[in-house]
Enzyme design. Structure first.
Site, PDB file in Angstrom:
ATOM      1  N   GLU A 150     -16.475 -23.639  49.214  1.00  0.00           N
ATOM      2  CA  GLU A 150     -17.420 -22.627  49.682  1.00  0.00           C
ATOM      3  C   GLU A 150     -18.871 -23.099  49.607  1.00  0.00           C
ATOM      4  O   GLU A 150     -19.718 -22.470  48.938  1.00  0.00           O
ATOM      5  CB  GLU A 150     -17.224 -21.328  48.893  1.00  0.00           C
ATOM      6  CG  GLU A 150     -15.854 -20.711  49.149  1.00  0.00           C
ATOM      7  CD  GLU A 150     -15.629 -19.368  48.452  1.00  0.00           C
ATOM      8  OE1 GLU A 150     -16.393 -19.050  47.542  1.00  0.00           O
ATOM      9  OE2 GLU A 150     -14.682 -18.663  48.817  1.00  0.00           O
ATOM     10  N   GLU A 311      -7.948 -18.913  51.632  1.00  0.00           N
ATOM     11  CA  GLU A 311      -7.892 -17.931  50.555  1.00  0.00           C
ATOM     12  C   GLU A 311      -7.893 -16.520  51.138  1.00  0.00           C
ATOM     13  O   GLU A 311      -8.564 -16.254  52.126  1.00  0.00           O
ATOM     14  CB  GLU A 311      -9.130 -18.023  49.623  1.00  0.00           C
ATOM     15  CG  GLU A 311      -9.291 -19.322  48.891  1.00  0.00           C
ATOM     16  CD  GLU A 311     -10.490 -19.299  47.930  1.00  0.00           C
ATOM     17  OE1 GLU A 311     -10.999 -18.196  47.633  1.00  0.00           O
ATOM     18  OE2 GLU A 311     -10.922 -20.381  47.507  1.00  0.00           O
TER      19      GLU A 311
END
Lengths: 677, 677, 677
Positions: A150, A311
């Site tokens: 991320e 995710e």
């Protein structure tokens, strides 16, 4: 580079068993079997135990995890741990920590916090990637690389400042060009020396926050630079891996994440993966539409190539102020929605809950109790079984969209950092509003950059396309001239790539057949009624926030008209025809129904309204497999069962039953059909 | 050590006459006589004039104040001035100033701002305490020591960081144990060297503020450490005083003050004193209940020993956004309420208003006009007379409570810094809600730490007892097994002392006879109706914020049931019986009426509902004197007179009249009775 | 020094053509002719191109601009560029950048950001002023000097701290006097050495922000000091100019700008000019009244001398969250209103829009399109023609007001930084509320400092005059004694010049014939009904926020009475007569209607209610020319036409028509009459 190879939609997710005793691993793996888990993401944030001291590597735990996965027939997505630096690194190299937007040097803590310009961080993270690739590069369990985690945020340190100046030199060549781009004669900002340039922060050009800057030019460039700077770290790690491994590499993106321009990253990703954590659902259909848009945007990064959901949470997130559980069936519904829009893998964060720290209440397949008789585990296991049943048929299938929605980080940034006209305008919310109208019509939509080839599309929708880059104006004109339709909105086409206003006639005006004489603004909630006349029917809609006062050219059709204020009777929506093509301009913040009317009319003209467009909550979309097989996904987002007359046909991969057009089709809440036919 | 000796409830408060000319002192003391003031708190913030330069002491003003008090027969509570450092100290020793949570070193200003790790501040504050104790340690006017003032806040400097590491070494012994406690394998935080640990702040683990941390473990420990660190300063001054004086020492606490764990301080206080400034009253009964809870919590610090109210305002506070005056009679009502709950002294801030700076509009007995014909002065004088009339009878009297409400700073901290489930849950507001239900029933309640001996109690109420320390689970189990009742709520018993989740079966679950499968959350205001069935009567109540989905064991009774959402029909309140004992679990944010029903039912089972429990606004509580005499306090918090049929009896110390059970008792607004009987 | 000479109301504004190619200049000047533009403000923010490197001046662009203006018969207001420093200056002299209230040293960025204590900035800005004055000091086009731009903000650096200490030494002479003024015995702040004084900031005395300080004294003084310190920069530049030029100098003030006390600047301005950007209009009449008040306040800086409007926007501002366009006619209406209140020049920001950076969407006569057929340009051109038609008649005319409204920065600061009673009280909003009542009555009002000579006034209104300076109490008493009326409000006359409370009897109490026993406060919205009895009529009004409980002396009339709470029946408005004079006290936050009733009654007593006072939205005001001619301005602020029976007479300068008293007068929306008669 192709996506990682597999034999059906991958299922599994993040697994960090170093956090609990080895005895528990048996319990974990038994549960994986129950849930048909095929793929484990391992090694994210593993730096502290894989390199406990600088240069002293210890892969014993990682070996054990990877070996065990392999032994039990599971694949591994192997992560480099650079998403979180270990304490020793921060202490030895304070420059590895960021200086924030307020000018404060941070110390060790949290994650996603490395300075992308720190040579020490770069050296150490690349060395780690190299060591991992050497060790696991040809391990049979490993199928892909997950670099960092991320990527995001920004650093404002002196090293980043120096890097910014280098980046600017490369972009502009001369200070004269830079001064012109940033309009530095305004407020006496003319730079006479590259060294005079400092990052735009609360200590220099900003007030109130990141969207309030005295000079849009420098702030825009800093965001572009930081997007590139973060990417350099990814690229450096990927290069180290490539020396030892031919497996594809990705990193988990975050969908509509404003700080990083993923279009600048796309070429460097071997395949796209992203983390699907939609904001708290105010309304389930808005959430469903938003996820559809995000899947399309992620798919659009690499020309429609299938992507991975790296995710999503099996139940709750922990980081919101309020964290409701996913309602029964929602886990399956959302997972199948991702597949419907192009996902070839649906992975979760996480397999088992951590026992402590800030994510201990984040959902997981296996919670603190270790039980497999929980609702969450049962739903996940049922879903794993269903995904397994579909086999390889869907892998690599593509979405046959003829509608393009243009997404542009530069416009997003520019609109939201502009002083005037109205700070309440949200680029993303407007984009999502236009997308929602297309989605409600079950039109298949690609969300693509302004640089995308438009030849495949009948309809191009470009909301709030404030900033025009490169030849986009010419290509949009060509699109209309060859019979396509363009829909633009207020704020569109006002500034060039440097965020300087066009003087004289802005480049899209001739195509739109109108010009903006003034731009009025209203407080949130203050509405001007706009009457649309389409297909001989007049409807009236609220318009809010922005009210452009248009002066149309002769021949330009007025489709919508303001109903109040001193500009009552003046045009609010126009259409300019060019042969079979047309360019629409929606000059105000039209409400959902109004946007829906405009777009439904446009779609109808090309036969692009999809099946079940009038059954609210029933999403229908398609994927076409490399072998030509077409799969139609029917997803029911409503909270109650509905019965519809089927407009689709095929054999349902999930249940085996066959659906014909005209059948009475009962859809339970959260029901999904995957029709081959 | 016993409390300071006296012959009736002490009355008086802070007196800082150094701020005005000596001529005015005559006026002050004449007013004190009128108001029956017996006790003056002097020397708070006196550092600048008692040590105008380092090492140069000047006690002339303090001598004059103390001598004058003595001459006129008043007692003195003598303060050390360490609550505010003088400018010379901050300038000579910048380390004495704090580094704040944002990482900024402060300079001189405000108060309550010393770094507790500064060796210079420690040296100078202890030297001052020593000098004061030498000079006044056996002065006949002095009856107690008041060390510092309202200790609080936190420092994040390098000295505090070093101290934190020492504290951690002492707590954990090894880094292995620390890493395990803090779950540092999560996000790569494993410490390989003590020096790698840095304080948790906005520059390291925190975002948004003090309750948002990536690692709860380090933040919890920093609060524990800072509570201890601040206390060390108190202890050091007290030790210096003890060398010269045998009088008891205290400092003025702040009731439910979240940053400092007063349970960690209790043993070092010779007696407890606190400052009663309740938040702006939304509703007078809520305020009254809150003060009752706070008195009980302060009394609970030292096993029920009477305490002092060191400060309250005679009229307005100045520091709130809106500062209404105390309504007529409220000063007396609140003062008597403090006595009813165990106060042996009721002192005010302040005797006379300061002429300048930020507290100049704070209420005082004597305001800027110097008049004694004001409403405020008249009420204070009447009250002083009434307190004097009661004589020594009440001194040392104790509260005979059989209900314990557990207060736990660790749970308070843990709940409010947890990511997930619901940030809108307030530990304190929930605790106060449960207390309010007990208070409305006029049950006598002790508010005690989880380490308290529970043998004296029939009922133990433990709201939001998230974190379980030491043997509390075993002791709660024993409490139920010997016939007691326990009431727990949502979030209870989830984590251990390190804030790590219990894996497998949490230790309270066997006692509660249920387990939590999932925890759902709702936005503020979003309610699920819960139906309680008790005593053959069903009532329905709003439940909000948190909704635990319980799986009860066989034999566990379901008392309350959710009425909506996918868990409609599932248990929301359970009771598990063990012989005569019972363990209740309230799994959701039940409304006041629901909590009231549950607790009234429990109290009734032990005969613990007090007199006048059904007369709203009529508070009744008791104190039992060392000689066995019982005093029943009747306090009417309502705004209008009421007539009730008396359920209490005795002779009123204030008026001399006798009340019998069954009498028609007229209670005026703010009326108080103190019945001996 | 007289105002710049001219032959009619000047018209024009900021012109920064260095931002676009010289080819465009022809277009600009052709437009100026169309719009009757007479005056250009040039050189604001020109530093970067007039001194591209330190000491290397380049006036070529400025020469071209000034020469072209001259050639085409336009006047130039020449600015020094010190409102924004060039990048080279910030880089070479980091001290020239400010340290902010949070203690952070800034780097180059934005504008209005120089440290006023930086010797380098001072040297360089003065050298620039000198160079400009040498070059253009006797240029025939130049008519006035515009020094810097919108001085404001504050710096907290060490140089400013040292300057503060010097300023304090000069003000107080001794530390004893300073300690007394600041009441430093409170909280141990007694200064023993001047060097111990540090600026009041978030690192010292403040919390929450600039209005929350532990010591009001130091914060008040820092604001006074910073007002003076900024002014020193202005004075230094002006002195450099005077050496070469006899033309008058000004700087553009910002109306009711709280951070700088313009009364401290007034003597150093040769004439007053200000920038009229009213806050977003909630209600057009409130905005009109506010502008009227601001014009009067700016006119009041130099005893009624006419002033200039240096800036206003022709259409939108860009810096607000929402930036609506000016409605048709509003540009003219507001411009004429400024003339009606004393403006001898009405200039705009700006002549043409900049192409980039944060003001690119700020309104201009000529927008990015370069067109002159826009609504905005047409309205501006019509207005230019109208102003030209009026000729020299209005120049130098003055306002014959007999009502004074006292404006006092010290009270403004003190009230809003006070702890207690009610943080929701706004000094400015209360002042504007009282002004609005006067304005609605078309009373002519001067807004003057408390040091103004009151001899010319019948009525003095002093809202929230919290702090009394010098002999103001005595002069207000004398004003009443000679037959005048004074109206004061809650919070009035509480503290002395040092913000210390008056002990004993406050100096205005004898005049008001009452004293304040207590001050109660309420949350916003919570109201107490107050009944006013005036002229035998009783009306009831909401009172909010502050409720003083008065104890009137014998003979003081009670005009208004509280209706609720424990002080129901006690006085809320009082009047104390002295011969023909009277002193009123409004002790609470009375609503608009209540304030209106009180002030209308007072005005009526002196025959000061103006014409058309009962025609809402019709503003009437007068100017009297040096030759005695009287001009009556009639301005219609309503959104719809109205017909009124004329109460005014004269020949309209704009249309030539004659109006008689009693005529039926039709006023269109935004219509203006300028009647000579």
């Amino acid at each position: 580079m192709p996506l990682p190879v597999g034999d059906h939609i991958r299922y599994g997710g993040d697994y960090n068993p170093e956090q609990w005793p080895v005895e528990v691993w048996d319990e974990d793996h038994a549960a994986f079997d129950l849930a048909h888990v095929t793929t484990l993401t391992v090694g994210v944030f593993a730096w502290a135990h894989t390199e406990p001291r600088e240069g002293r590597y210890d892969f014993s735990r990682l070996d054990a995890i990877v070996e065990r996965a392999h032994r039990e027939g599971r694949d591994v997505v192997l992560a480099t741990p650079s998403g979180a630096m270990p304490p020793w690194l921060a202490r030895a190299y304070p420059d590895a920590c960021r200086v924030d937007f307020e000018g404060r040097r941070h110390v060790h803590g949290q994650r996603h916090n490395h300075c992308p310009s720190s040579p020490d961080f770069r050296r150490l993270s690349v060395a780690m990637a190299d060591a991992l690739a050497q060790r696991y590069g040809d391990h049979p369990a490993v199928v892909a690389w997950h670099v960092g985690n991320e990527y995001g945020g920004a650093c404002y340190c002196d090293l980043c400042a120096a890097g910014f100046r280098d980046w600017l030199r490369a972009r502009y060549g001369t200070l004269e060009r830079l001064n012109d781009a940033w309009t530095t004669l305004f407020w006496s900002h003319v730079y006479g020396d590259w060294e005079e340039v400092v990052p735009p922060s609360m200590l220099s050009e900003h007030w109130r926050g990141p969207n309030h800057t005295a000079f849009q030019g420098i702030t825009l460039d800093y965001r572009r630079y930081m997007s590139d700077r973060l990417r350099e770290g990814f690229v450096a790690e990927r290069a180290a891996i490539r020396a030892h491994s031919s497996l594809p590499a990705t990193t988990n993106l975050m969908g509509f994440y404003q700080p990083v321009d993923y279009h600048r990253w796309a070429d460097d990703l071997d395949f796209v993966s992203w983390d699907n954590y939609p904001p708290l659902p105010d309304d389930p259909l808005r959430t469903a539409a938003r996820m559809a848009a995000t899947h399309a945007a992620m798919r659009g990064l690499k020309d429609g190539q299938p992507f991975w959901v790296m995710e999503q949470t099996p139940s709750i997130t922990a980081s919101r102020d309020v964290n409701p559980v996913k309602r029964p069936g929602v886990l399956g519904l959302w997972t199948w929605q991702s597949v419907a829009h192009g996902a070839d893998a649906t992975l979760y964060f996480q397999m088992r809950q951590s026992k402590g720290a800030c994510e201990k209440y984040h959902g997981a397949l296996i919670d603190h109790s270790g039980r497999t008789d929980t609702r969450v585990f049962r739903e996940a296991a049922d879903l794993g079984a269903a995904l397994a049943r579909t086999g390889p048929a869907l892998l690599g299938a593509r979405t046959p969209a003829r509608v393009a929605l243009l997404l542009d980080w530069d416009s997003w940034w520019a609109v939201e950092m502009t002083d005037g006209y109205n700070r309440h305008v949200s680029y993303l919310q407007t984009l999502l509003q236009y997308h929602r109208a297309l989605w409600a019509a079950n039109a298949e939509v690609d969300v693509v950059p302004v640089t995308a080839d438009l030849a495949a599309y009948d309809v191009v929708v470009a909301p709030v396309l404030h900033l025009l880059k490169g030849d986009v104006a010419a290509r949009l004109t060509a699109h209309v001239e060859r019979g396509g339709t363009l829909v633009t909105t207020f704020y569109g086409g006002r500034v060039d790539e440097d965020d300087n206003a066009y003087l004289g006639v802005p480049p899209l005006d001739p195509l739109l057949g109108t010009r903006v004489e003034e731009t009025d603004s209203g407080l949130p909630g203050a509405a001007n009624p706009v009457t649309l006349v389409l297909d001989d029917e007049a409807t009236t809609h609220d318009a809010t926030l922005v009210f452009e006062l248009l002066v149309p050219e002769a021949g330009t059709e007025v489709i919508g008209t303001y109903g109040a204020d001193f500009y009552a009777g003046r045009p609010a929506v126009t259409r300019s025809r060019r042969g079979d093509g047309a360019a629409w301009h929606v000059a105000t913040g039209l409400d959902d129904a109004g946007v829906g009317r405009v777009l439904r009319h446009v779609l109808t003209g090309y036969g692009l309204v999809g099946p079940h467009a009038d059954d609210e909550g029933v999403e229908v979309t398609r994927r076409v497999a490399p072998d030509g097989a077409t799969f139609t996904f029917v997803l029911h987002h409503g909270a109650s069962p509905v019965t519809v007359t089927s407009q689709v046909a095929g054999e349902d991969l999930l249940t085996g039953r066959t659906v014909e057009v005209g059948d009475a089709l009962v859809l339970e809440a959260a029901e999904v059909l995957v029709l081959r036919g």
